[in-house]
Design an enzyme around this catalytic site. Structure first.
Site, short mmCIF file in Angstrom:
data_model
loop_
_atom_site.label_atom_id
_atom_site.label_comp_id
_atom_site.label_asym_id
_atom_site.label_seq_id
_atom_site.Cartn_x
_atom_site.Cartn_y
_atom_site.Cartn_z
N LYS A 170 4.05 -5.10 -14.65
CA LYS A 170 2.64 -5.45 -14.39
C LYS A 170 1.82 -5.15 -15.64
CE LYS A 170 -0.99 -4.63 -10.88
NZ LYS A 170 -1.34 -3.92 -9.64
N SER A 195 -3.04 -6.75 -5.69
CA SER A 195 -3.35 -7.18 -7.04
C SER A 195 -2.11 -7.47 -7.89
CB SER A 195 -4.18 -6.10 -7.74
OG SER A 195 -3.41 -4.93 -7.93
N SER A 206 -1.60 -2.97 -3.12
CA SER A 206 -1.32 -3.97 -4.15
C SER A 206 0.14 -4.24 -4.46
CB SER A 206 -2.02 -3.58 -5.45
OG SER A 206 -3.35 -4.01 -5.39
N1 GLN Z 1 -6.92 -4.94 -2.57
C1 GLN Z 1 -7.35 -3.60 -2.82
C2 GLN Z 1 -8.48 -3.58 -3.80
O1 GLN Z 1 -8.96 -4.61 -4.10
C3 GLN Z 1 -6.18 -2.78 -3.32
C4 GLN Z 1 -5.88 -2.99 -4.74
C5 GLN Z 1 -4.73 -2.15 -5.25
O2 GLN Z 1 -3.95 -1.61 -4.47
N2 GLN Z 1 -4.70 -2.01 -6.57
O3 GLN Z 1 -8.94 -2.59 -4.24
#
Ligand code: GLN
Length: 487
Positions: free
Chosen positions: A80, A155, A179
């Site tokens: 990532k 994400s 995410s």
């Molecule tokens: N979707 C969540 C957010 O927007 C979690 C994101 C994540 O786990 N990095 O914060």
């Protein structure tokens, strides 16, 4: 060659050891597939061909000398793009870091390189890991390999899409509120968030430091267990990392779960789930019963507050963590500022995207004098109650299950202009981060249009072995995991 790319890491390892293919050939095949497919998918921000091929060459040298190979040596992996790899761009999919070249390796990167895992590229993500659909990348959207008109989840959408489409066999993601697990469920693969502190965060670009955790993506539970073993462990460079021995998680997979107790989270089984998701969880319940488990409903009273708690704590932490991006030492700097103050404000106004700005403003508000007690402190107290609910639940059952998400992947653009609808996508995954416990999403079925559905399994802190055991038993009792996106 595509047939080999579709195999699991364990099968690819065997093919390498049996000299059916060389590591350089396997890595080149993955790089070729990325070059063929990625224009459609958008899973990669950049490729790291040189590092990948150098690593693969070392694997082939070892094989030629008849030396023992480290775990996952030679298996192509996507990193990532919020984790540092020396000499590569680490952008966090943000304009503010568009040209930032890593001067050091993250601890997970060091561990991958030590095990001779070829890192083929840096995977696209929502900017600074903020989002649930990967539409918040400053560069390009990621498309779901099962349907290019749909989101891959976020994400870590690039990581999930790359493994789901067999551009890479493995990937690392980061999970602050879901995410890893959410995109794994949308893309029909396995994604796991370890116990908070199990994997070092050194060299991961911080979003919300009390919640962030790095974890594996793979197409099988066994591969995910092996990848966690490679990256886990205490690190003096991360003071929150756990000083506990790393286990050989694959040893747990085949343990008999007969007589064990599985809890279904009552609050996550309501009307909010699509009928197909509800059916997939029903099938999971039946599977565990057939495997000899006792299945019972467990109530987690405070879980319904988790989104509210998260959007105070995560934004508060990110407003502080992202203060460092000010154009002074690294990253983007506005070309036309008349004085220092203007340099700061213009740099940040031009460098950050709208979702990141929204989070910084929300977090700064929650931490400001006069509001701290009403918001931040209250959210911390509520976090303790959510955590306690999990502790109580695990006195009664061995693991908890729920859908990973109430729905399967949605159309690109469907929620992009409605941040609250987007935030609600994480209703089932955030509690795990608040409580610091390990969680996994495993393929659990398909909806009527053929999109994958994920089952979430949660275990007590430090019980990754147990988590993989229950995940593997479910996986092997069904054939959902063997299906690969037709792209
Ligand atoms: N979707 C969540 C957010 O927007 C979690 C994101 C994540 O786990 N990095 O914060």
């Amino acid at each position: 060659m595509i047939e080999l790319l579709k195999k699991t890491a364990s099968e690819q390892s065997k093919a390498l050891k049996n000299k059916e293919i060389s590591a350089v050939e396997l890595t080149k095949a993955a790089l070729d597939r990325i070059n063929d497919l990625d224009e459609k998918l958008g899973a990669f921000n950049s490729l790291t061909e040189n590092t990948a091929l150098e690593t693969a060459k070392k694997v082939d040298d070892k094989i030629a000398k008849g030396e023992e190979l480290p775990l996952l040596a030679g298996i192509p992996l996507a990193l990532k793009d919020n984790m540092n790899l020396v000499g590569s761009k680490t952008t966090a999919s943000s304009k503010i870091l568009e040209n930032f070249v890593s001067p050091f390796n993250a601890t997970v990167t060091e561990k991958l390189l030590n095990n001779l895992v070829p890192i083929v590229g840096k995977a696209n993500l929502d900017e600074f890991a903020m989002g649930s659909s990967n539409e918040n990348s400053a560069f390009k959207k990621v498309h779901n390999p099962w349907d290019l008109n749909k989101v891959p989840g976020g994400s870590s959408g690039g990581s999930a899409a790359s493994v789901s489409s067999c551009e890479a066999t493995l990937a690392l993601g980061s999970d602050t509120g879901g995410s890893i697990r959410l995109p794994a469920s949308f893309c029909g693969i396995v994604g796991m968030k370890p116990t908070y502190g199990r994997v070092s965060r050194y060299g991961l670009i911080a979003f919300a430091s009390s919640l962030d955790q790095i974890g594996p993506f793979a197409r099988s539970v066994e591969d995910a267990a092996n990848l966690l073993e490679v990256i886990a462990g205490h690190d003096p460079k991360d003071s929150t990392s756990l000083n506990m021995p790393v286990e050989h998680y694959a040893d747990f997979l085949k343990n008999d779960i007969k007589g064990k107790k599985v809890g279904i989270i009552k609050e996550l089984m309501g009307d909010g789930n699509s009928p197909e998701v509800a059916k997939a969880v029903e099938n999971a319940i039946e599977t565990y019963k057939k495997l000899g488990c006792e299945v019972k409903e467990i109530s987690l009273k405070h879980i319904k507050y988790s989104i509210g708690i998260y959007y105070i704590l995560a934004t508060a932490e990110c407003s502080s963590n992202l203060a460092r991006f000010d154009g002074v030492r690294y990253g983007y700097r506005t070309p036309d500022a008349k004085n220092l103050m203007e340099m700061y404000t213009k740099t940040r106004a031009e460098g950050f995207g709208p979702e990141v700005k929204r989070r910084i403003m929300l977090g700064t508000y929650a931490l400001s004098a006069g509001y701290y007690d009403a918001y931040y402190k209250k959210a911390q107290q509520m976090r303790a109650l959510v955590t306690q609910d999990f502790v109580n639940a695990f006195n009664e059952v061995d693991v908890l299950i729920s859908p990973t998400c109430p729905n399967s992947a949605f159309e690109l653009g469907a929620k992009a202009s409605d941040p609250l609808a987007m935030y609600l996508t994480d209703i089932a995954t955030i509690g795990c981060n608040l409580a610091g416990i390990p969680g996994i999403s495993v393929p659990a079925g398909f909806d009527n249009s053929g999109m994958p559905i994920g089952l979430q399994i949660l275990a007590p802190q430090f019980e990754e072995g147990r988590l993989f055991n229950f995940a593997y038993q479910f996986e092997q009792a069904n054939d959902f995991w063997t299906k690969i996106a037709n792209i």
